[in-house]
Design a protein around this motif. Structure first.
Motif, PDB file in Angstrom:
ATOM      1  N   GLY A 185      -1.796  -4.130   3.966  1.00  0.00           N
ATOM      2  CA  GLY A 185      -0.437  -3.683   4.432  1.00  0.00           C
ATOM      3  C   GLY A 185      -0.045  -2.702   3.578  1.00  0.00           C
ATOM      4  O   GLY A 185      -0.639  -2.016   2.704  1.00  0.00           O
ATOM      5  N   GLY A 186       1.093  -2.122   4.067  1.00  0.00           N
ATOM      6  CA  GLY A 186       1.627  -0.527   3.608  1.00  0.00           C
ATOM      7  C   GLY A 186       2.386  -0.970   2.320  1.00  0.00           C
ATOM      8  O   GLY A 186       2.658  -2.212   2.000  1.00  0.00           O
ATOM      9  N   ASP A 187       2.815  -0.031   1.529  1.00  0.00           N
ATOM     10  CA  ASP A 187       3.605  -0.056   0.303  1.00  0.00           C
ATOM     11  C   ASP A 187       5.004  -0.647   0.829  1.00  0.00           C
ATOM     12  O   ASP A 187       5.690  -1.215   0.005  1.00  0.00           O
ATOM     13  CB  ASP A 187       3.436   1.280  -0.539  1.00  0.00           C
ATOM     14  N   GLY A 188       5.246  -0.015   1.790  1.00  0.00           N
ATOM     15  CA  GLY A 188       6.828  -0.408   2.285  1.00  0.00           C
ATOM     16  C   GLY A 188       6.827  -1.911   2.661  1.00  0.00           C
ATOM     17  O   GLY A 188       7.541  -2.593   2.288  1.00  0.00           O
ATOM     18  N   ASP A 189       5.826  -2.254   3.230  1.00  0.00           N
ATOM     19  CA  ASP A 189       5.549  -3.579   3.788  1.00  0.00           C
ATOM     20  C   ASP A 189       5.931  -4.576   2.740  1.00  0.00           C
ATOM     21  O   ASP A 189       6.154  -5.709   2.787  1.00  0.00           O
ATOM     22  CB  ASP A 189       4.611  -3.278   4.603  1.00  0.00           C
TER      23      ASP A 189
ATOM     24  N   ILE B  20      -2.967  -3.244  -0.837  1.00  0.00           N
ATOM     25  CA  ILE B  20      -1.816  -2.282  -0.405  1.00  0.00           C
ATOM     26  C   ILE B  20      -2.318  -1.205  -0.109  1.00  0.00           C
ATOM     27  O   ILE B  20      -2.784  -0.329  -1.184  1.00  0.00           O
ATOM     28  CB  ILE B  20      -0.680  -2.380  -1.337  1.00  0.00           C
ATOM     29  N   HIS B  21      -2.102  -0.556   1.021  1.00  0.00           N
ATOM     30  CA  HIS B  21      -2.170   0.874   1.173  1.00  0.00           C
ATOM     31  C   HIS B  21      -1.111   1.736   0.949  1.00  0.00           C
ATOM     32  O   HIS B  21       0.088   1.680   1.261  1.00  0.00           O
ATOM     33  CB  HIS B  21      -2.401   1.388   2.756  1.00  0.00           C
ATOM     34  N   ASP B  22      -1.262   2.170  -0.400  1.00  0.00           N
ATOM     35  CA  ASP B  22      -0.181   2.798  -1.206  1.00  0.00           C
ATOM     36  C   ASP B  22      -0.136   4.546  -1.063  1.00  0.00           C
ATOM     37  O   ASP B  22      -0.672   5.295  -1.660  1.00  0.00           O
ATOM     38  CB  ASP B  22      -0.390   2.583  -2.668  1.00  0.00           C
ATOM     39  N   ASN B  23       0.787   4.863   0.089  1.00  0.00           N
ATOM     40  CA  ASN B  23       0.886   6.147   0.457  1.00  0.00           C
ATOM     41  C   ASN B  23       2.346   6.795   0.019  1.00  0.00           C
ATOM     42  O   ASN B  23       2.338   8.023   0.440  1.00  0.00           O
ATOM     43  CB  ASN B  23       0.606   6.467   1.792  1.00  0.00           C
ATOM     44  N   GLU B  24       3.088   6.099  -0.572  1.00  0.00           N
ATOM     45  CA  GLU B  24       4.453   6.572  -0.917  1.00  0.00           C
ATOM     46  C   GLU B  24       5.283   6.957  -0.032  1.00  0.00           C
ATOM     47  O   GLU B  24       6.449   7.419  -0.155  1.00  0.00           O
ATOM     48  CB  GLU B  24       4.213   7.630  -2.095  1.00  0.00           C
ATOM     49  N   VAL B  25       5.097   6.711   1.221  1.00  0.00           N
ATOM     50  CA  VAL B  25       5.975   6.813   2.255  1.00  0.00           C
ATOM     51  C   VAL B  25       5.700   5.706   3.364  1.00  0.00           C
ATOM     52  O   VAL B  25       5.030   4.733   3.391  1.00  0.00           O
ATOM     53  CB  VAL B  25       5.627   8.205   3.313  1.00  0.00           C
ATOM     54  N   TYR B  26       6.719   5.495   4.412  1.00  0.00           N
ATOM     55  CA  TYR B  26       6.729   4.857   5.544  1.00  0.00           C
ATOM     56  C   TYR B  26       6.064   5.574   6.620  1.00  0.00           C
ATOM     57  O   TYR B  26       6.673   6.495   7.146  1.00  0.00           O
ATOM     58  CB  TYR B  26       8.065   4.693   6.046  1.00  0.00           C
ATOM     59  N   GLY B  27       4.851   5.434   6.798  1.00  0.00           N
ATOM     60  CA  GLY B  27       3.959   6.221   7.624  1.00  0.00           C
ATOM     61  C   GLY B  27       4.535   6.089   9.185  1.00  0.00           C
ATOM     62  O   GLY B  27       4.896   6.994   9.803  1.00  0.00           O
ATOM     63  N   LEU B  28       4.493   4.639   9.554  1.00  0.00           N
ATOM     64  CA  LEU B  28       4.729   4.510  10.846  1.00  0.00           C
ATOM     65  C   LEU B  28       5.946   5.030  11.411  1.00  0.00           C
ATOM     66  O   LEU B  28       6.322   5.126  12.645  1.00  0.00           O
ATOM     67  CB  LEU B  28       4.227   3.177  11.280  1.00  0.00           C
TER      68      LEU B  28
HETATM   69 MG   LIG Z   1       3.298   3.274   3.351  1.00  0.00          MG
END
Ligand SMILES: [Mg+2]
Ligand SMILES: Cc1ncc(C[n+]2csc(CCOP(=O)(O)OP(=O)(O)O)c2C)c(N)n1
Ligand code: SF4
Lengths: 650, 322
Positions: free
Chosen positions: B91-95, B118-126
């Motif tokens: 899941g995402g980091d926001g998730d 956790i896919h940690d991209n520091e943003v809410y991608g979607l």
């Molecule tokens: Mg993210």
């Protein structure tokens, strides 16, 4: 009625009274009322005892037993003429203004009554007022009698002796009713069977109370309670426990919960009985299962206390995806948090059961009190449109069989099922005949143990079928794999925004409700009581059943005929059948424990039949048979307002 | 029959942006599962909602794409219902640390035997690039209208504090290293957390692939110095070997100290591992021994004619009054 400070053993004494009465073959119905508090606030337990069937509580009190002043102030004037109050005379000087937990409005009403009668605002005064109204007052010096019992057993610790106060109060009540002393002694021994010494001391306390009452008041009270001969076994059960046992029987093997009144008792019962006995069965019946059972003599239910209700419902859905009968139990505030999860289960056609113990709302509301205010919410919780079942039981027997059914519906139609058990049922204790486990059938629907239809290893979990129900294979099934997503999806469970697929999938999911409507027999969905043609037709749901049936009987002897439609499966709604019944009715009365008569709204929506006459109650206390009787009588005489609000209860 | 990488690919259309770090993670997961030769029908990848959470649709095992923030409780229910399944959560980091933060923390207390990536991209991608809980205070990736006024969570420290018994960090473009970490995380007995640095070229123009490769971070010789380094190459040992109290304490402290290193010198590898903590499955079996011998999903509940197998006579007997 037994009353006292919360945490002082009111529950234990009431249970003891009820069990001793039940052990004498009598039928018992107990109702518990308490504040959202652990220690210190007033609580009381009302026990109704009879030779015949009892289905509800009544408002008038025949006998009040207590060793504490607040109970006397609150309930002395509820005791009826010729009734009895048993109390500790040490309480005589306690003043009304010394009880901080009594609400100021209750206090001023009492003050006014007492001063009008020229009496002092203390225990002595209020008991005198009760006496003038024809109530028998029985002072019992509990502590003195206790000391004598203690002396005999070499027990001098005051706190140990105090713990027998409950026993004494109950025994004094039974003595006054000339109930068989030995039945009471046996009951107390059974209660303490793990501690023989304590058991004997308590049995002696029973004897001492009997001796005292006989000597002092022998023959002064005209009521008698006599043991009855009963055919067959009888249970004394509480709503939460009934749900828990039925879940084990139904094959529920994952229960999740976040603590909340009045739901948690059920999960705690499951937790303490998480090893499950299994019936061995022969290879002839099921070779594969027999082999399993030979190895595994026992089953097990995993009970998980989660971090919140969102986790509770999503864990349970996870269990459903893995092919395990799974459920979660909660009440209003927790159910509010489950809304999104329900939609997921609807979207992905996952069987899951939510037992919704309804209590007073909105918000935290009346956390320990009764209300049927969540019906509309149960029907619509969650965004978008998805199929769900909403069922509501009317008494503890229905609770048992409906709990099993809730799992069958959820697996057969692959939908979430919300089973509403209102607080009045969750917290009532009553005697019942033995449940007939042979009546119980498990139907897992189209459930695959192996996938044989996979193409390229991929299984169409959401296969197009004529009924809308697709064969379901739990996660981990050999022979194929598939996907699930909360997005709209294709037959494999991959995301799809294609409009044609969307129409198909919506029709498939929602169509399962029509299928259920066609398949489920009316007998499982609606109860109809009384004559076909009647002066009044009552329509209701849930725990009001008992009070309605009792009131019907009393009205019958007044020459007023009443019939009663009890809806048990509210979604899918038994529209055709109910419309037929209602169209024949002369005067329809909607009876509900909420402000806006929610079921009446549903009936109108589904059948286009308006119901003008309402009897509702929303003060947090269950309806009594008497107030309902009065209400229906008023309606029959044409003297009632369109919305009659019932107000009894303390 | 050995599982090939291609056996784990699906025909579902992958709509991630070109160059997205999620591709690296997806590859690493597939390589790990292939190398472990898992049974795809006995493996479940569970995700939340976000770009990263679409991953299960691209992996040919059972896949459960759930609700935003709820991957962990869904996965918990699945694993406890059938402990024989191999469960991997993505899941995402926001998730995981925004909307799902309560589950992130509380699942640490349980130690269910599964891996959480956790896919940690520091943003809410979607949702188009808003700040996620791992974005630092004052940072302004291009998608933010103004600099971030929230502080960042330290995911590794949070995981250790919550009780995860295996805590690691990986980088999505060091696919082989990441694959090895995934294998270790799956093999770990207990709850494993893997935080993966994942460039989001579309919205995060700060932690880019070039940034991690060392752009603007020059060594003495003027060459770009990668911003990640491998813990195992420094002799770091995060493993609790004999469960002495002092050892556990020391390993936890050391891991927490490591978790502070972020930016120009970011460790990847296993920070902490302790297999002495009983799993939740073992704890359930402690309460009910039959949970181990016949976990929920393997239990028969009815005979072919529908009569229940559970015998509740004892319970009923206890409640008998007559
Ligand atoms: Mg993210
Ligand atoms: C309850 C709820 N709130 C909001 C959203 C909208 N939403 C979808 S994805 C997402 C954020 C995704 O960010 P992250 O979890 O970091 O995943 P990424 O896309 O970065 O991989 C949000 C807020 C939602 N789906 N559900
Ligand atoms: S928005 Fe970012 S995280 Fe999402 S797919 Fe595109 S690059 Fe990847």
């Amino acid at each position: 009625m037994i009353g006292g400070v919360q945490g002082s053993g009111v529950d234990t004494s009431a249970q003891f009274f009820a069990k001793a009465a039940a052990a004498g073959g009598l039928q018992v119905f107990g109702k518990r009322e308490y504040y959202s508090n652990i220690k210190g606030e007033h609580s009381y337990f009302q026990v109704r005892v009879s030779k015949g069937t009892i289905r509800s509580h009544v408002d008038t009190v025949d006998m009040l037993a207590t060793f504490e002043e607040e109970t006397i102030f609150r309930h002395a004037l509820e005791v009826r003429k010729e009734g009895a109050i048993i109390y500790d005379p040490d309480l005589d000087p306690k003043r009304l203004d010394q009880v901080p937990t009594i609400e100021s409005n209750v206090r001023s009403v009492l003050n006014a009554e007492l001063s009008k009668a020229g009496l002092s605002a203390d225990v002595k005064g209020i008991l005198e007022l009760a006496r003038r109204r024809g109530v028998h007052i029985y002072p019992v010096p509990y502590n003195e009698i206790l000391k004598e019992v203690g002396a005999k057993h070499g027990e001098t610790s005051l706190s140990t002796l105090q713990r027998m106060l409950n026993t004494m109060a109950v025994a004094a009540s039974f003595a006054l009713l000339s109930y068989d002393e030995n039945v009471v002694k046996d009951a107390v021994r059974k209660q303490f069977k793990s501690k023989p010494k304590v058991a004997e001391m308590n049995a002696d306390a029973v004897g001492a109370a009997y001796d005292y009452m006989e000597e002092k008041y022998g023959g002064s009270f005209s009521f008698r309670l006599t043991p009855e001969k009963v055919e067959g076994p009888r249970l004394f059960v509480r709503g939460n426990t009934v749900v828990a046992m039925a879940k084990e029987l139904a094959g529920c093997r994952l229960q999740t919960y976040y603590p909340i009144t009045p739901a948690s008792d059920e999960s705690e019962f499951l937790e303490s009985h998480s090893e499950i006995e299994l019936d061995g069965h022969t290879a002839h019946e099921n070779p594969q299962a027999a082999e399993n059972i030979a190895l595994k003599a026992k089953g097990s239910i995993a009970v998980v206390q989660s971090e919140d209700e969102i986790a509770a419902v999503t864990m349970a859905i996870g269990g459903g995806l893995a092919g395990v009968r799974s459920s979660t139990s909660t009440s209003g505030p927790g159910f509010s948090l489950m809304a999104e999860g329900l939609g997921y289960a609807g979207m992905n056609e996952v069987p899951v059961v939510v037992t919704l113990y309804s209590r007073g709302g909105p918000s935290t509301g009346l956390p320990t009190r009764h209300e049927q205010g969540d019906l509309r919410f149960a029907l619509y919780a969650g965004h978008g449109e998805f199929p769900r079942f909403v069922m509501a039981s009317g008494d503890l027997e229905e609770v048992f069989y409906d709990t099993v059914r809730s799992f069958n519906y959820s697996e057969k139609y692959q939908t979430p099922v919300i089973h509403i058990v209102d607080k009045a049922l969750a917290n009532s204790d009553c005697t019942l005949g033995m449940f007939d486990v042979n009546r119980v059938k498990i139907d897992r629907g189209d459930f695959l143990k192996e996938i044989t239809t996979a193409v390229n290893g991929e299984f169409k979990r959401f296969l197009h079928t004529p009924t809308g129900v697709s064969p379901r294979a739990p996660l981990g099934t050999k022979g194929g794999i598939n996907w699930y997503t909360g997005d709209e999806h294709d037959e494999l469970g991959h995301i799809s925004e294609d409009p044609v697929n969307r129409d198909y999938m919506m029709d498939k999911r929602m169509g399962k409700l029509d299928l259920a409507d066609r398949e489920i027999p009316i007998a499982e969905r609606v109860n109809f009581f009384g004559p076909e043609n009647a002066d009044i037709t009552v329509i209701s749901w849930g725990s009001t059943k008992g009070a309605i049936l009792d009131a019907m009987e009393w009205l019958k002897s007044d020459g007023i005929s009443v019939n009663f439609i009890q809806i048990r499966l509210i979604n899918p709604f038994p529209t055709e059948y109910v419309a037929k019944l209602l169209s024949k009715a002369r005067k329809i009365v909607g009876v509900e424990m909420n402000f806006s008569a929610q079921l009446v709204g549903v009936v109108r929506e589904k059948t286009c039949i308006p119901i003008e006459q309402l009897v509702v109650k929303y003060n947090g206390r269950p309806m009594s048979a008497e107030e309902l009787y009065d209400a229906l009588k008023m309606i029959h005489e044409g003297k009632a307002p369109k919305k009659l609000v019932l107000k009894h209860g303390a | 029959m050995a599982l090939k990488l291609s056996d784990l690919k699906t025909s579902a259309h992958n709509d991630w942006c070109p160059g997205c770090g999620d591709f690296g993670i997806l590859n690493a997961v597939q390589m790990a599962l292939a190398e472990m030769n898992v049974d795809p029908t006995n493996t479940v990848v569970v995700s939340g909602v976000g770009c990263s959470s679409k991953a299960p649709h691209f992996i040919k095992t059972y896949g459960v794409h759930t609700l935003h923030g709820r991957a962990v409780p869904f996965a918990t229910g699945i694993k406890l219902a059938n402990p024989n399944l191999e469960v991997v959560v993505e899941g995402g980091d926001g998730d995981g640390m925004g909307i799902g933060a309560g589950h992130f923390v509380n699942s640490g207390r349980r130690n269910v035997d599964m891996l959480y990536i956790i896919h940690d991209n520091e943003v809410y991608g979607l949702t188009k690039g808003q700040a996620s809980p791992t974005l630092g205070l004052g940072m302004k990736p291009k998608s933010l209208p103004s600099p971030n006024i929230n502080q960042a969570i330290n995911p590794l420290m949070l995981a250790i504090a919550s009780g995860y018994t295996w805590v690691a960090r990986g980088y999505s473009y060091d696919v082989r290293h990441l694959k090895d970490l995934i294998i270790k995380g799956i093999h770990h007995k207990g709850y494993a957390f893997l935080d993966v640095l994942q460039p989001c070229p579309t919205y995060n123009d700060i932690q880019t692939k070039e940034y991690w490769a060392g752009e603007g971070n020059l060594d003495d010789a003027g060459r770009p110095k990668p911003r990640t380094y491998k813990l195992e190459e420094t002799g770091y040992d995060g493993v609790v070997h004999n469960n002495a109290e002092a050892e556990v304490e020391q390993k936890i402290q050391q891991a927490i100290l490591k978790s502070f290193e972020f930016g120009d010198h970011t460790p990847i590898g296993v920070l902490y591992q302790n297999e002495f903590v009983p799993t939740y499955e073992e704890r359930l079996a402690g309460r009910s021994p039959s949970y181990k011998t016949s976990p929920p999903a393997s239990q028969e509940i009815a005979r072919p004619d529908g009569t229940p197998l559970a015998n509740i006579n004892k319970l009923l007997e206890d409640l008998r009054v007559f």
